[in-house]
Each structure stands twice: as structure tokens, then as C-alpha cells.
Write a protein that holds these residues in place. Sequence first.
Motif, short mmCIF file in Angstrom:
data_model
loop_
_atom_site.label_atom_id
_atom_site.label_comp_id
_atom_site.label_asym_id
_atom_site.label_seq_id
_atom_site.Cartn_x
_atom_site.Cartn_y
_atom_site.Cartn_z
N PHE B 149 0.83 -1.21 0.00
CA PHE B 149 0.00 0.00 0.00
C PHE B 149 0.87 1.26 0.00
O PHE B 149 0.55 2.25 -0.66
CB PHE B 149 -0.95 0.02 1.20
N TYR B 150 1.97 1.22 0.73
CA TYR B 150 2.87 2.37 0.75
C TYR B 150 3.45 2.62 -0.65
O TYR B 150 3.48 3.77 -1.12
CB TYR B 150 3.99 2.12 1.77
N GLY B 151 3.83 1.54 -1.32
CA GLY B 151 4.35 1.67 -2.68
C GLY B 151 3.31 2.26 -3.62
O GLY B 151 3.61 3.15 -4.43
N LEU B 152 2.06 1.79 -3.50
CA LEU B 152 0.99 2.32 -4.35
C LEU B 152 0.75 3.80 -4.07
O LEU B 152 0.55 4.60 -4.99
CB LEU B 152 -0.31 1.53 -4.13
N ALA B 153 0.81 4.16 -2.78
CA ALA B 153 0.62 5.57 -2.41
C ALA B 153 1.72 6.43 -3.02
O ALA B 153 1.45 7.51 -3.54
CB ALA B 153 0.61 5.72 -0.89
N LEU B 154 2.96 5.93 -2.99
CA LEU B 154 4.07 6.69 -3.56
C LEU B 154 3.90 6.87 -5.06
O LEU B 154 4.11 7.96 -5.61
CB LEU B 154 5.40 5.98 -3.28
N ILE B 155 3.51 5.80 -5.75
CA ILE B 155 3.34 5.88 -7.20
C ILE B 155 2.22 6.87 -7.54
O ILE B 155 2.36 7.70 -8.43
CB ILE B 155 3.04 4.49 -7.78
#
Lengths: 99, 212
Positions: B149-155
Motif C-alpha cells: 500500500f505504501y508503494g501504491l501511495a508513492l506511485i
Amino acid sequence: MKDLIKNINKLFDHRIRLGIMSALMVNDTLDFNTLKDLLDVTDGNLASHIKALERAEYIKIRKSFIGKKTNTKYNATHLGTLEFKKHLAALERIINNKP
Amino acid sequence: MNEKDYLKDISEIKDIMNRSTRFISLSGLSGILAGTYALLGAFIAYKLLEDVNYNFDYSTEILKTNYTILGSLKNSLIGLALIVAFLSAITGYVLTKKKAKKNNENIWTPASRQLISSFAIPMITGGVFIFLLIERGIYGIAAPAALIFYGLALINASKYTLSQVRFLGVLEILLGLLALVFFGNGLLFWILGFGILHIIYGALMYFKIERN
């Protein structure tokens, strides 16, 4: 060369007006203060250029109220977007058409 | 007007389009500090787990979904994660504000608001998702899901800031998926994703952009 310059829009031949239009191309709406910070100009200067663009119907002004304070937002009109694209294309043609 | 002026016009258009849609004063230093907090947090978590005589080779244990960690331990681990996230957010805010001031960039712009909301939506979704899983006694997926989820938020947020953030997001997602492949090593991947990766990324950004 004359042919190339034909599509250059005189109204966009100015740093501040060009800046206002560029910013409104990539943002749905922007308010006065954001534009002011972005372009680093004085209130009066920005207001006069906004008026020029509005008179040509390239941008539209929308006033709303947040509490008692007025909040003025600007957005590019369909005509403004078309004219800006034409202007950009003309700039590109001139640059690519090196003698 | 000659050709040179027209070229200048085009670069000005590009610059304004960029500046009006991207908030670029994110501080690399805050990445390094966030990574450090994550490492400290992970170390404390490791100690807490050890203290309750918890066999750290939990690769088999964790597979039982109704695995019962002592209530107080569960709460302290959640609290610890929240403290790390909170400290990182505060540090990020303070350092970013400082950097924005130096860059003469306003911190509260349409671009920065977009940046925050596009980051917050996937992140809060992930937070609630993980919390609900933990409430149901499913612990093993917490660390991989947090990374994903953190990766998706960053993208999602990278559209409104430095484009390199997107790359960090992709790496976080990959680590999250790997954490599922190598199930039961959540803490290790947590350390890699939230600790090491942040420190490397922050240092790269710091030396690449802030030092010149």
C-alpha cells in the motif's frame, strides 16, 4: 518566414500572459494568489494581464464565497485552449524550421 | 522576436507547467531520518518479541491465522508502528517546510494539496485494511500489505512531485510481494523497505539535488 509567424498569437507574446495560460493548461482552476506566487508578479500587473486574457475570452473568471471572503478562480476556456495549442505549434514550427 | 526568444518561451511554458503541478521541495534528509526511525522501531519490535520468549523463527507459527499474540504485545507493536509513522511525518513536514522556504516555494499550493491527498488515499486504505486484518488475528500479511500500500501511495503521489518517487514506489511494491513469497519474514522486509530503502533513496536525493 512570414507564413511561419502568422500563427503566433500576439496576446501570448508576453511572459506573464504566456505564464497564466501555461499554468491554466495543466490545472483545472487556479486562484489569484497561486498565480501570483507562481509567476512572481505584483497584484496590479497580474490583474491587468488577466483582464486582457479575459477580454479575448481565453480565460473565465469564477467568483465564489468562502465564508465572507471572495475566492476568485480562473480557468481556460475552450477557445483559449485551442488558441494556446495553435500558438505552441507555431513556436515549434519556427524552432524546427532553422535556415 | 528572434528564434532564441521563442526557445525561451517554450522552456518557460514547460517550467511553469511543471512548477504549477509538481511540489518539488521534498527533503531527501527526511527520507534518511524516516529510514532511521524505521530501523530503531524494528529493533525495539524485535526486542519486544524476544522479551515474551517468542521464538523468532515464526515462519510456521504465523501461518495459523488465529495465532494469538498476547494482547498487550499486539498493542505495543501497533503503537510502535504508529509512533514511527508519526515521527516520520513530522520530520518530513518540518524539513520540507525548511527546504520550501529556501527554494522560495510556497508549501500550501494546489500541487502540494494534490500530493497529500493522492498519497493519503491509498495509505489510509492500507492502514484500515491492515488494522482490520490484525483485529481478525491475521498478522502475517501486515508487513507485506504495508509495503504494497505504501508503494501504491508513492506511485500515486509521484505525479505531483519528483518523478523519482515513482521508482521508490515500485521497489516498495516489489519488496511487499517478495515478503509474501518468503512468507514469515515480515520484519526483515519491513527493515529493508521502510529502513534501508528510505535511507538509500534519501541519501541519493540529498546528494543529487540538495547539495548543488
